[in-house]
Motif scaffolding. Structure first.
Motif, PDB file in Angstrom:
ATOM      1  N   VAL A  33      -1.838   5.250   8.523  1.00 24.07           N
ATOM      2  CA  VAL A  33      -3.001   4.747   9.261  1.00 24.07           C
ATOM      3  C   VAL A  33      -2.761   4.873  10.767  1.00 24.07           C
ATOM      4  CG1 VAL A  33      -3.722   3.150   7.446  1.00 24.07           C
ATOM      5  CG2 VAL A  33      -2.102   2.384   9.207  1.00 24.07           C
ATOM      6  N   ILE A  92      -7.412   5.664   7.965  1.00 18.90           N
ATOM      7  CA  ILE A  92      -6.436   6.412   7.158  1.00 18.90           C
ATOM      8  C   ILE A  92      -6.396   7.841   7.683  1.00 18.90           C
ATOM      9  CG2 ILE A  92      -5.853   7.251   4.861  1.00 18.90           C
ATOM     10  CD1 ILE A  92      -7.301   4.859   3.694  1.00 18.90           C
ATOM     11  N   TRP A 112      -5.900  10.136   2.529  1.00 19.86           N
ATOM     12  CA  TRP A 112      -7.241   9.666   2.158  1.00 19.86           C
ATOM     13  C   TRP A 112      -7.796  10.385   0.938  1.00 19.86           C
ATOM     14  CZ3 TRP A 112     -10.487  13.744   2.410  1.00 19.86           C
ATOM     15  CH2 TRP A 112     -10.277  14.735   3.389  1.00 19.86           C
ATOM     16  N   THR A 115      -0.060   0.547   3.432  1.00 20.71           N
ATOM     17  CA  THR A 115      -0.173   1.325   4.688  1.00 20.71           C
ATOM     18  C   THR A 115       1.144   1.377   5.423  1.00 20.71           C
ATOM     19  OG1 THR A 115      -0.810  -0.614   5.990  1.00 20.71           O
ATOM     20  CG2 THR A 115      -2.577   0.616   4.943  1.00 20.71           C
TER      21      THR A 115
END
Length: 343
Positions: free
Chosen positions: A33, A321, A325, A336
């Motif tokens: 992320v 993201i 993804w 994450t």
């Protein structure tokens, strides 16, 4: 079905099964992320142009005459009013002396005619003729003085002289080239923009100039004038900018690359291009909100070296993201880690 196609489909099914299984176990897939950043984004128009002197003049005599003396050196900087060239003025001085003598005679005749008219010994016609003669002689004197002044050629403004085309002793004709005078600070920049960009360019806009002679430097100027008429052949519009030239490093005639700054957004919102998911004509990003995936549609602006400007759809405090993804779907719980962090 070919064997390699079967193996590829089996791998996809197994990958999806793993994702589903991890989601059912409450773990969720691991994704990278990022947070949107703020930065400068500029709308630019790139073209090419050439530099010109702010003022460019060829020094020429207005009268015929022999060049008596040059008062400058080639390449010399001069100031307005500096004496550059002296033509032989012997004839002009003689004409001035003759005109002055004729005026003195005409003035004496006028005084005599006035005195005789006052005494009644002369008529008005003789007085008018004497007055007209005096006026004509004054005009002749002014003409002779002007011709004498034109034997001295002076610089009309501050500038830098070029290479002379004559030598002392030459007989010059009126209008013959002697030496060019250039004003090099500031400089003019002439370039053209295509018809489709005409509405985006206006006086006062900043331009950046780059050229091969100074590959690592950027020079700046501003648009000073726009030709209101487009070129019929090329359907382009002529633009003129002005830029300072301290140290006289730039020279007239140089070919330059011109970047016109159409608009600047210092606080534009930027995200990595790999975070953008195209879906038909739509552009989506995957966000992580309270540990789960949420999709949002966005509208992009400029793309700059791996980053994309977001014009609509994000406020700047989201978590996106950037990698992984393709393994998630809306509502899925995910784990994450910051983009670029180790496993």
């Amino acid at each position: 079905m070919p064997a390699h196609t079967c193996r590829f489909l089996v791998a996809i099914v197994l990958s999806l099964a793993a994702v589903v299984g991890s989601a059912e176990n409450g773990q969720g897939p691991l994704v990278e992320v990022v947070r949107p950043e703020r930065g400068l984004v500029r709308d630019e128009l790139i073209t090419f142009g050439s530099l010109r002197s702010a003022e460019s003049l060829m020094i020429r005599p207005e009268i015929d005459g022999r060049l008596a003396r040059l008062h400058f050196q080639e390449g010399q900087a001069v100031s307005a009013g500096d004496l550059l060239v002296s033509l032989d003025d012997a004839v002009a001085r003689a004409e001035l002396a003759l005109a002055r003598a004729n005026l003195d005679l005409a003035a004496s005749n006028l005084r005599r005619s006035q005195l005789l008219f006052q005494r009644g010994a002369s008529n008005a016609q003789a007085l008018d003729e004497a007055r007209a003669e005096a006026q004509a002689r004054r005009a002749s004197l002014a003409l002779a003085r002007a011709r004498l002044d034109k034997t001295q050629i002076r610089a009309p403004y501050d500038g830098l002289l070029g290479l002379r085309q004559v030598s002392p002793g030459d007989y010059l004709e009126a209008g013959q080239d002697i030496v060019n005078l250039e004003v090099l600070d500031p400089l003019k920049l002439d370039f053209r923009v295509p018809q489709k960009a005409v509405g985006q360019v206006r006086p006062g806009q900043v331009v950046e100039i780059r050229l091969d002679a100074f590959a690592d430097e950027v020079f700046h100027g501003r648009i000073s004038a726009i030709n209101p008429q487009l070129d019929v052949a090329g359907r382009s519009q002529a633009i003129r900018a002005q830029l300072s030239n301290p140290g006289l490093r730039l020279k007239p005639g140089q070919f330059v690359r011109v970047t016109v700054i159409l608009a600047e957004r210092p606080q534009a919102l930027l995200i990595p291009e790999e975070a953008v998911m195209p879906l038909g004509e739509r552009l989506l990003v995957n966000l992580v909100v309270d540990g789960k995936v949420e999709q949002r549609e966005i509208r992009l602006g400029r793309r700059l070296g791996g980053r994309a400007e977001v014009r609509e759809g994000l406020s700047g405090d989201e978590t996106l993201i950037s990698a992984g993804w393709h393994k998630v779907r809306p509502g899925m719980a995910v784990r994450t880690r910051p983009a670029g962090a180790g496993a």
